[in-house]
Motif scaffolding. Structure first.
Motif, PDB file in Angstrom:
ATOM      1  N   MET A   1       0.782  -1.052   0.175  1.00 42.60           N
ATOM      2  CA  MET A   1      -0.102   0.145   0.023  1.00 42.60           C
ATOM      3  C   MET A   1       0.798   1.321   0.029  1.00 42.60           C
ATOM      4  O   MET A   1       1.790   1.315   0.761  1.00 42.60           O
ATOM      5  N   GLU A   2       0.590   2.199  -0.853  1.00 44.68           N
ATOM      6  CA  GLU A   2       1.303   3.479  -0.805  1.00 44.68           C
ATOM      7  C   GLU A   2       0.432   4.369  -0.029  1.00 44.68           C
ATOM      8  O   GLU A   2      -0.741   4.542  -0.021  1.00 44.68           O
ATOM      9  N   ILE A   3       1.095   5.372   0.908  1.00 48.04           N
ATOM     10  CA  ILE A   3       0.801   6.382   1.478  1.00 48.04           C
ATOM     11  C   ILE A   3       0.939   7.501   0.595  1.00 48.04           C
ATOM     12  O   ILE A   3       1.864   7.940   0.324  1.00 48.04           O
ATOM     13  N   LYS A   4      -0.082   8.470   0.809  1.00 49.70           N
ATOM     14  CA  LYS A   4       0.002   9.783   0.188  1.00 49.70           C
ATOM     15  C   LYS A   4       0.440  10.856   1.135  1.00 49.70           C
ATOM     16  O   LYS A   4      -0.064  10.878   2.198  1.00 49.70           O
ATOM     17  N   LEU A   5       1.292  11.649   0.649  1.00 46.15           N
ATOM     18  CA  LEU A   5       1.740  12.805   1.606  1.00 46.15           C
ATOM     19  C   LEU A   5       1.720  14.158   0.770  1.00 46.15           C
ATOM     20  O   LEU A   5       1.882  13.949  -0.437  1.00 46.15           O
ATOM     21  N   ASN A   6       1.517  15.073   1.469  1.00 47.60           N
ATOM     22  CA  ASN A   6       1.533  16.593   0.849  1.00 47.60           C
ATOM     23  C   ASN A   6       2.595  17.176   1.718  1.00 47.60           C
ATOM     24  O   ASN A   6       2.927  17.163   2.792  1.00 47.60           O
ATOM     25  N   THR A   7       3.111  18.087   0.596  1.00 50.75           N
ATOM     26  CA  THR A   7       4.164  18.842   1.162  1.00 50.75           C
ATOM     27  C   THR A   7       3.466  20.403   1.457  1.00 50.75           C
ATOM     28  O   THR A   7       2.428  20.503   0.720  1.00 50.75           O
ATOM     29  N   PRO A   8       3.828  21.037   2.345  1.00 52.83           N
ATOM     30  CA  PRO A   8       4.765  21.081   3.303  1.00 52.83           C
ATOM     31  C   PRO A   8       4.663  19.881   4.396  1.00 52.83           C
ATOM     32  O   PRO A   8       3.606  19.692   4.801  1.00 52.83           O
ATOM     33  N   PHE A   9       5.888  19.278   4.727  1.00 56.71           N
ATOM     34  CA  PHE A   9       5.688  18.117   5.665  1.00 56.71           C
ATOM     35  C   PHE A   9       5.390  18.720   7.077  1.00 56.71           C
ATOM     36  O   PHE A   9       5.871  19.702   7.412  1.00 56.71           O
ATOM     37  N   THR A  10       4.672  17.982   7.929  1.00 55.27           N
ATOM     38  CA  THR A  10       4.736  18.274   9.376  1.00 55.27           C
ATOM     39  C   THR A  10       5.298  16.999  10.150  1.00 55.27           C
ATOM     40  O   THR A  10       5.116  15.848   9.723  1.00 55.27           O
ATOM     41  N   LYS A  11       5.573  17.171  11.512  1.00 57.56           N
ATOM     42  CA  LYS A  11       5.975  15.966  12.188  1.00 57.56           C
ATOM     43  C   LYS A  11       4.678  14.984  12.144  1.00 57.56           C
ATOM     44  O   LYS A  11       5.078  13.761  12.204  1.00 57.56           O
ATOM     45  N   GLU A  12       3.654  15.694  12.167  1.00 56.14           N
ATOM     46  CA  GLU A  12       2.266  14.548  12.593  1.00 56.14           C
ATOM     47  C   GLU A  12       2.064  13.891  11.385  1.00 56.14           C
ATOM     48  O   GLU A  12       2.153  12.612  11.680  1.00 56.14           O
TER      49      GLU A  12
END
Length: 187
Positions: A1-12
């Protein structure tokens, strides 16, 4: 499974990632290699403002080839990350949260990553032409004189990467080696 991430990143957003997780990153990233990193850290050390905002940012270690017609950038394969290790701790202290490259990172970088909750991702070396298709826009924002190594602000959509070192310092290269040796011993 791929995880979607958006920038800007946060620690959370990064805290639950584990080594080996495959991610798809969407948003703005910067491109920079060692010459640009050296200049950035010289500015930090002299108390001057950086030409980019690294807070929450992700830097892709790449010196792309010129764009062909219809492309934002040409081939964009990752470069060896340890070349940035002397400069990375200072940028992590300023809020850098993600780095994309290939290869190992030094212990000082990993220590600072854990301190700040940052993550190191790998992109596939040798797949620069495919990676460039995920880069939708590109604009030189600093150090144009460096040519391919100028700092660019790029917009990526579903940029594929793998978590190598998570925000807790767990390292896929070390874990994979341990797993292999354990498997080899049982063989």
């Amino acid at each position: 499974m791929e995880i979607k991430l958006n920038t800007p990143f946060t620690k959370e957003a990064l805290k639950d990632l584990k080594p080996g997780d495959n991610v798809l990153i969407t948003g703005y990233m910067y491109t920079a290699r060692d010459a640009a990193h050296k200049r950035l850290v010289e500015l930090v050390e002299s108390g001057k403002e950086l030409p980019i905002d690294v807070k929450g940012a992700c830097i892709f270690y790449v010196g792309p080839t010129p764009a062909k017609e219809g492309q934002a950038l040409g081939s964009a394969g990752p470069t060896t990350s340890y070349r940035m290790d002397a400069y990375t701790p200072a940028l992590l202290d300023l809020g850098l949260m993600g780095m994309v490259g290939k290869g190992k990172r030094g212990p000082e970088v990993v220590k600072k990553m854990v301190e700040h909750g940052a993550v190191y991702f790998a992109a596939i070396g040798g797949a620069g032409a495919l990676i460039s298709k995920k880069i939708k826009t590109s604009e030189i924002v600093a150090y144009e004189d460096l040519g391919a190594e100028a700092i660019r602000k790029i917009y990526v959509e579903d940029f594929p990467a793998t978590v190598i070192i998570d925000s807790k310092g767990n390292n896929l290269y070390e874990l994979g080696r341990e797993e292999y040796l354990k498997w080899k011993k049982e063989e």
